[in-house]
Design an enzyme around this catalytic site. Structure first.
Site, mmCIF file in Angstrom:
data_model
loop_
_atom_site.group_PDB
_atom_site.id
_atom_site.type_symbol
_atom_site.label_atom_id
_atom_site.label_comp_id
_atom_site.label_asym_id
_atom_site.label_seq_id
_atom_site.Cartn_x
_atom_site.Cartn_y
_atom_site.Cartn_z
ATOM 1 N N CYS A 172 0.834 -1.206 0.000
ATOM 2 C CA CYS A 172 0.000 0.000 0.000
ATOM 3 C C CYS A 172 0.869 1.256 0.000
ATOM 4 C CB CYS A 172 -0.916 -0.005 1.225
ATOM 5 S SG CYS A 172 -2.017 1.428 1.276
ATOM 6 N N CYS A 206 0.644 5.059 6.797
ATOM 7 C CA CYS A 206 0.041 4.924 8.133
ATOM 8 C C CYS A 206 1.047 4.237 9.078
ATOM 9 C CB CYS A 206 -1.239 4.105 8.033
ATOM 10 S SG CYS A 206 -2.316 4.677 6.694
ATOM 11 N N CYS A 243 0.784 0.517 10.301
ATOM 12 C CA CYS A 243 0.277 -0.541 9.417
ATOM 13 C C CYS A 243 1.332 -1.481 8.851
ATOM 14 C CB CYS A 243 -0.526 0.077 8.271
ATOM 15 S SG CYS A 243 -1.381 -1.193 7.308
ATOM 16 N N CYS A 251 -16.110 -9.154 6.680
ATOM 17 C CA CYS A 251 -15.499 -7.867 6.311
ATOM 18 C C CYS A 251 -14.326 -8.074 5.376
ATOM 19 C CB CYS A 251 -15.009 -7.138 7.557
ATOM 20 S SG CYS A 251 -16.267 -6.978 8.821
ATOM 21 N N CYS A 306 -19.279 -6.237 4.922
ATOM 22 C CA CYS A 306 -18.633 -4.932 5.104
ATOM 23 C C CYS A 306 -17.387 -4.927 4.227
ATOM 24 C CB CYS A 306 -18.266 -4.765 6.575
ATOM 25 S SG CYS A 306 -17.444 -3.193 6.934
ATOM 26 N N CYS A 310 -19.175 2.564 9.205
ATOM 27 C CA CYS A 310 -18.386 1.946 10.270
ATOM 28 C C CYS A 310 -17.106 2.744 10.385
ATOM 29 C CB CYS A 310 -18.086 0.491 9.905
ATOM 30 S SG CYS A 310 -16.944 -0.301 11.060
ATOM 31 N N ARG A 333 -17.371 -1.695 18.770
ATOM 32 C CA ARG A 333 -16.618 -2.940 18.537
ATOM 33 C C ARG A 333 -15.286 -2.938 19.278
ATOM 34 N NH1 ARG A 333 -16.488 -3.063 13.164
ATOM 35 N NH2 ARG A 333 -18.623 -3.777 13.313
HETATM 36 N N1 SAM Z 1 -6.569 0.558 3.370
HETATM 37 C C1 SAM Z 1 -7.848 0.792 3.914
HETATM 38 C C2 SAM Z 1 -7.903 1.955 4.866
HETATM 39 O O1 SAM Z 1 -6.879 2.371 5.376
HETATM 40 O O2 SAM Z 1 -9.011 2.445 5.115
HETATM 41 C C3 SAM Z 1 -8.436 -0.434 4.593
HETATM 42 C C4 SAM Z 1 -7.597 -1.339 5.451
HETATM 43 S S1 SAM Z 1 -6.890 -0.616 6.923
HETATM 44 C C5 SAM Z 1 -5.762 -1.887 7.393
HETATM 45 C C6 SAM Z 1 -8.226 -0.617 8.087
HETATM 46 C C7 SAM Z 1 -7.986 -0.079 9.472
HETATM 47 O O3 SAM Z 1 -7.343 -1.034 10.298
HETATM 48 C C8 SAM Z 1 -7.130 1.157 9.631
HETATM 49 O O4 SAM Z 1 -7.825 2.315 9.345
HETATM 50 C C9 SAM Z 1 -6.762 1.097 11.103
HETATM 51 O O5 SAM Z 1 -7.697 1.807 11.876
HETATM 52 C C10 SAM Z 1 -6.809 -0.400 11.424
HETATM 53 N N2 SAM Z 1 -5.462 -0.944 11.681
HETATM 54 C C11 SAM Z 1 -4.517 -1.178 10.757
HETATM 55 N N3 SAM Z 1 -3.388 -1.665 11.312
HETATM 56 C C12 SAM Z 1 -3.626 -1.730 12.646
HETATM 57 C C13 SAM Z 1 -2.832 -2.140 13.769
HETATM 58 N N4 SAM Z 1 -1.589 -2.535 13.614
HETATM 59 N N5 SAM Z 1 -3.393 -2.094 14.997
HETATM 60 C C14 SAM Z 1 -4.673 -1.675 15.150
HETATM 61 N N6 SAM Z 1 -5.467 -1.267 14.130
HETATM 62 C C15 SAM Z 1 -4.950 -1.278 12.891
HETATM 63 FE FE1 SF4 Z 2 -2.728 1.287 3.420
HETATM 64 FE FE2 SF4 Z 2 -2.521 0.195 5.844
HETATM 65 FE FE3 SF4 Z 2 -2.926 2.807 5.617
HETATM 66 FE FE4 SF4 Z 2 -4.917 1.093 4.946
HETATM 67 S S1 SF4 Z 2 -4.041 1.399 6.971
HETATM 68 S S2 SF4 Z 2 -4.230 2.888 3.792
HETATM 69 S S3 SF4 Z 2 -3.681 -0.628 4.118
HETATM 70 S S4 SF4 Z 2 -1.098 1.678 4.912
#
Ligand code: SAM
Ligand code: SF4
Ligand code: DTB
Length: 326
Positions: free
Chosen positions: A56, A60, A63, A100, A132, A192, A264
């Site tokens: 990606c 973030c 992530c 989901c 979802c 959500c 949740r």
């Molecule tokens: N890429 C899309 C986005 O960012 O909306 C969808 C997938 S993203 C992994 C979905 C959510 O998972 C993120 O917005 C974050 O809130 C949560 N998330 C991701 N990595 C995480 C982690 N290591 N611990 C807790 N929550 C996490």
């Molecule tokens: Fe990409 Fe992870 Fe950020 Fe979602 S949370 S936009 S998968 S880097």
């Protein structure tokens, strides 16, 4: 007792006042409001599947799937529709009522992958599950196409306060996030959206996030409260985990602010004991992720959740059921 009104006009000061109440009083009040709006012991069970993992372009800081960090996650392209259908079948057999679909995309693009995604939604929906998706940013026609394919809800987290957001993500803005949520709502999908605890945010940031969520009109139908799952290789690999007390405080405040929403207890549940999880349910959490895996990280083993449900007398909320108090 008169049923509390569902309000979207909370002031920042009111949210802070609730948040800062003595914890036991806050929990008890949240439990009472929970009982007014929801049946006791009924919990929504959602199973996640990452249909496109890694690679990606976003940064973030929490992530596992960002190209900016070396996390060792094995990337894969979009899964086959039949593989997703099979996973949804297994999730249903294990007791999940919502499935989901997650994709590590910055935004949805108008290509074959999106057409396949719509087919995944149709197939999962045909199994009698709520569906979802969390696919990044969306434009209106894409949200409408997802709805027409049978999508129930769209997940798009605000993660933290607007003020702290740029410390966690620099490749998009809070305004981008809010815009997508608006698009989702306007397409007639359930919203959500929630956050993550343990990003190094302050109490003020948590209050700001809760205030933002609670002033949506209508409220988001579901509000995931994630506890950071620290991922080696990311900037937050060594972040201090949020305490159970902070977790419960956020859940209880969310329950008071958004009495009809699903709250949740999302990622990071595996680092809580059964008793700590029970406390979160008392404080108003009524939805969890069920199944061995979240997107890339491990979740609570199924047998442990079966034992927890048994000992607490919890029942899974049937798909598409109105969660009304009995
Ligand atoms: N890429 C899309 C986005 O960012 O909306 C969808 C997938 S993203 C992994 C979905 C959510 O998972 C993120 O917005 C974050 O809130 C949560 N998330 C991701 N990595 C995480 C982690 N290591 N611990 C807790 N929550 C996490
Ligand atoms: Fe990409 Fe992870 Fe950020 Fe979602 S949370 S936009 S998968 S880097
Ligand atoms: C949400 O709020 N939490 C889920 C879901 N929505 C998409 C994701 C949690 C991800 C946990 C880390 C991982 O598995 O990589």
């Amino acid at each position: 007792m008169e049923k509390p009104k569902v309000r979207s006009d909370w002031t920042r000061a009111e949210v802070a006042q609730l948040y800062q109440r003595p914890l036991l009083a806050l929990i008890m009040e949240a439990a009472a409001v929970h009982r007014e709006f929801h049946p006791p012991g009924v919990i929504q069970t959602c199973t996640l599947l990452s249909v496109k993992t890694g690679g990606c372009s976003e940064d973030c800081a929490y992530c596992a799937q960002s190209v900016h960090y070396q996390t060792g996650v094995k990337a894969h392209k979009l899964l086959d529709v039949t593989v997703v259908e099979e996973a949804a079948r297994r999730a249903k057999a294990a007791g999940a009522t919502r499935f989901c679909i997650g994709a590590a995309w910055r935004e949805v693009r108008p290509n074959r992958d999106f057409a396949n995604l719509l087919e995944m939604v149709r197939r999962v929906r045909a199994l009698g599950l709520e569906v979802c998706a969390t696919l990044g940013m969306l434009v209106p026609w894409q949200a409408r196409a997802l709805r027409e394919a049978g999508l129930t809800a769209y997940n798009h987290n605000l993660d933290t306060s607007a003020a702290y957001y740029p410390r966690i993500i620099t490749t998009r803005t809070y305004a981008d996030r809010l815009r997508t949520l608006q698009v989702v709502r306007e397409a007639g999908l359930q919203v959500c959206t929630g956050g993550i605890l343990g990003l190094g945010e302050s109490e003020a940031d948590r209050i700001d996030l809760l205030h933002t969520l609670a002033t949506f009109e209508p409220h988001p139908e579901s509000v995931p409260i994630n506890r950071l799952v620290p991922i080696p290789g990311t900037p937050l690999a060594k972040a201090k985990p949020p305490s159970i007390w902070e977790t419960v405080r956020v859940i209880a405040t969310a329950r008071l602010l958004m009495p009809t929403s699903k709250i949740r207890l999302a990622a990071g549940r595996e680092s809580l004991s059964p008793v700590e999880q029970a406390l979160c349910f008392v404080a108003g959490a009524n939805s969890i992720f069920l199944g061995e895996r979240l997107l890339t990280a491990p979740n609570v083993p199924l047998e442990a959740d079966q034992a927890l449900f048994e000992v607490l007398g919890i029942q899974a909320q049937p798909a598409f059921a109105e969660n009304l108090p009995t």
